[in-house]
Design a protein around this motif. Structure first.
Motif, short mmCIF file in Angstrom:
data_model
loop_
_atom_site.label_atom_id
_atom_site.label_comp_id
_atom_site.label_asym_id
_atom_site.label_seq_id
_atom_site.Cartn_x
_atom_site.Cartn_y
_atom_site.Cartn_z
N PRO A 81 0.28 -14.93 5.80
CA PRO A 81 -0.46 -13.81 5.22
C PRO A 81 0.01 -12.46 5.76
CG PRO A 81 -1.96 -15.59 5.68
CD PRO A 81 -0.62 -16.00 6.23
N ALA A 84 3.32 -11.60 4.26
CA ALA A 84 3.16 -11.19 2.87
C ALA A 84 2.63 -9.76 2.80
CB ALA A 84 2.22 -12.15 2.15
N VAL A 85 1.66 -9.46 3.67
CA VAL A 85 1.07 -8.13 3.67
C VAL A 85 2.11 -7.10 4.05
CG1 VAL A 85 -0.57 -6.65 4.87
CG2 VAL A 85 -1.27 -8.92 4.13
N ALA A 88 4.38 -6.64 1.19
CA ALA A 88 3.71 -5.89 0.13
C ALA A 88 3.73 -4.42 0.49
CB ALA A 88 2.29 -6.39 -0.04
N ALA A 89 3.46 -4.12 1.75
CA ALA A 89 3.40 -2.73 2.19
C ALA A 89 4.78 -2.09 2.09
CB ALA A 89 2.88 -2.66 3.61
N VAL A 92 5.74 -1.49 -1.57
CA VAL A 92 5.04 -0.45 -2.30
C VAL A 92 5.43 0.91 -1.78
CG1 VAL A 92 2.80 0.41 -2.98
CG2 VAL A 92 3.17 -2.01 -2.72
N MET A 93 5.76 0.96 -0.48
CA MET A 93 6.05 2.26 0.09
C MET A 93 7.43 2.77 -0.26
SD MET A 93 4.06 2.43 3.64
CE MET A 93 4.88 1.09 4.37
N TRP A 99 9.55 -5.79 -3.41
CA TRP A 99 8.23 -6.38 -3.61
C TRP A 99 8.34 -7.67 -4.40
CZ3 TRP A 99 7.03 -1.41 -6.38
CH2 TRP A 99 7.24 -1.52 -7.74
N LEU A 102 7.59 -11.06 -3.08
CA LEU A 102 6.27 -11.66 -3.07
C LEU A 102 6.10 -12.76 -4.10
CD1 LEU A 102 4.40 -8.41 -2.38
CD2 LEU A 102 4.20 -10.50 -1.06
#
Lengths: 270, 107
Positions: A81, A84-85, A88-89, A92-93, A99, A102
């Motif tokens: 987790p 993945a976070v 994801a961060a 997106v940044m 991304w 994911l």
């Protein structure tokens, strides 16, 4: 407005309702003006979100590498987790392409075909006004005539007969050529309920349907999948492969009925 | 590519009649703002928006990726969309009254 129904609006648009809930929701929406307005408002935002998705993706090779890395990581530890976070961060940044890493998700369905992905990209570009059409016409015969000689295969768009007393629920808008794997594919746009539907067609030797939920019908196999939130139906018939992309909420066979709702088509589809 | 049989280009070819250039510009701007607004969301909200609307994952898949219950995914999505809606509304309001803004600064 019924709170319960309002709670179901985003779930309906995200295809997260059970079949009985979906039917109850649709029945309510048909007769409730205020819920229908709320549904339209929510749908507008969802459409904008999908269209705002950047039109680039990581090369398949990189995606596969990151996917296998993540899988290994998942087996080795329970820290997935956080990974993945983090991804994801990062993604997106600004790491845009990453991304896609994911997609390394548990129980991932089989990959959609490259042709289906090409159709989704084309649909998204069209809805953003970034894919001008080469021919604009509401006549399937005229569009077929325009494609004649421009494609490495024969294409004749069907002219579905109108049922007596019923107007056709959808109409053809136009078409253009699109490059796909050193060949031209035919891109055709239809419009239904004022929302666009994209149809991408190529020779079955160039691309074949794969992945998704398989719906057999009259000797054909329709592959139904949701890709980046769009509904995608792929099938092969008579030496050609077709991909249909729309943002309609209906799924599986119900998505066929959306266009083929006339009495004539109903007979064919049931 | 779009030449007619006689080599001429009929006017109605190469025409996309759905949106006029102003509308296209407006739409592109809206999408840029939306992307900016998504980047400004708190991380927990940004993740669910990206996974749902850019990557097309289902709630159950998002829950698995993030290691949280599907109910949490639902509530985060709902709050994230509410925040985005507020941002877009704010944007429209700003555009309607752009000139008076500086006078509102307080010392």
């Amino acid at each position: 407005m019924d709170e319960h129904v309002r709670h179901h609006i985003p779930l309906y648009l995200d295809d997260e309702l059970q079949e009985d809930e979906r039917q109850a929701f649709e029945a309510h929406i048909r007769c409730c003006v205020s819920c229908r307005a709320a549904l339209d408002r929510e749908r507008w935002l969802v459409e904008q979100l999908r269209q705002a998705r950047p039109c680039y993706r990581a090369p398949q090779e990189l995606r596969d590498q990151v996917t296998s890395l993540l899988r290994r990581e998942r087996r080795a530890s329970r820290r997935l987790p956080q990974i993945a976070v983090l991804l994801a961060a990062m993604v997106v940044m600004g790491g845009g392409a990453l991304w896609l890493a994911l997609r390394a998700r548990p129980a991932a369905p089989t990959h959609p075909s490259a042709f289906a992905l090409a159709a989704v990209e084309a649909h998204q570009r069209y809805t953003r006004g970034q894919l001008p059409l080469d021919i604009v016409s509401d006549s399937p015969a005229e569009i077929s005539a325009w494609f004649a000689g421009r494609l490495p295969f024969n294409l004749k768009l069907p002219n579905y007969p109108e049922a007596p007393g019923q107007s056709k629920p959808y109409e053809v808008v136009g078409g253009r050529l699109l490059g796909f794997q050193q060949n031209y594919a035919a891109y055709v746009v239809y419009r239904l309920r004022n929302r666009p539907i994209s149809l991408l067609i190529t020779a079955a030797t160039v691309a074949q349907p794969s992945g998704g939920e398989v719906i057999p019908w009259q000797g054909l196999e329709f592959h139904f999948a949701a890709i980046h939130g769009w509904k995608v139906l792929t099938w092969m018939d008579n030496g050609l492969t077709y991909v249909l992309v729309s943002d309609f909420e209906e799924r599986g066979q119900a998505s066929c009925i959306v266009c083929h709702a006339s009495t004539y088509d109903q007979r064919v589809f049931k | 590519m779009a030449e007619g049989a006689d080599g001429a280009l009929p006017d109605r070819w190469l025409v996309d009649d759905r949106l006029c250039p102003e509308q296209l510009l407006e739409q592109a701007r809206l999408h840029r703002h939306l992307q900016g607004a998504i980047e400004c969301l708190p991380e927990a909200f940004r993740e669910v928006i990206v996974l749902r609307y850019f990557e097309g994952l289902s709630y159950a898949e998002i829950a698995q990726v993030l290691g949280c219950p599907a109910g949490t995914v639902m509530s985060r999505l709902s709050r994230a969309k509410a925040a985005l809606r507020r941002q877009l509304r704010h944007l429209t309001e700003q555009e309607e009254a752009p000139v008076r803004r500086p006078e509102q600064h307080e010392g």
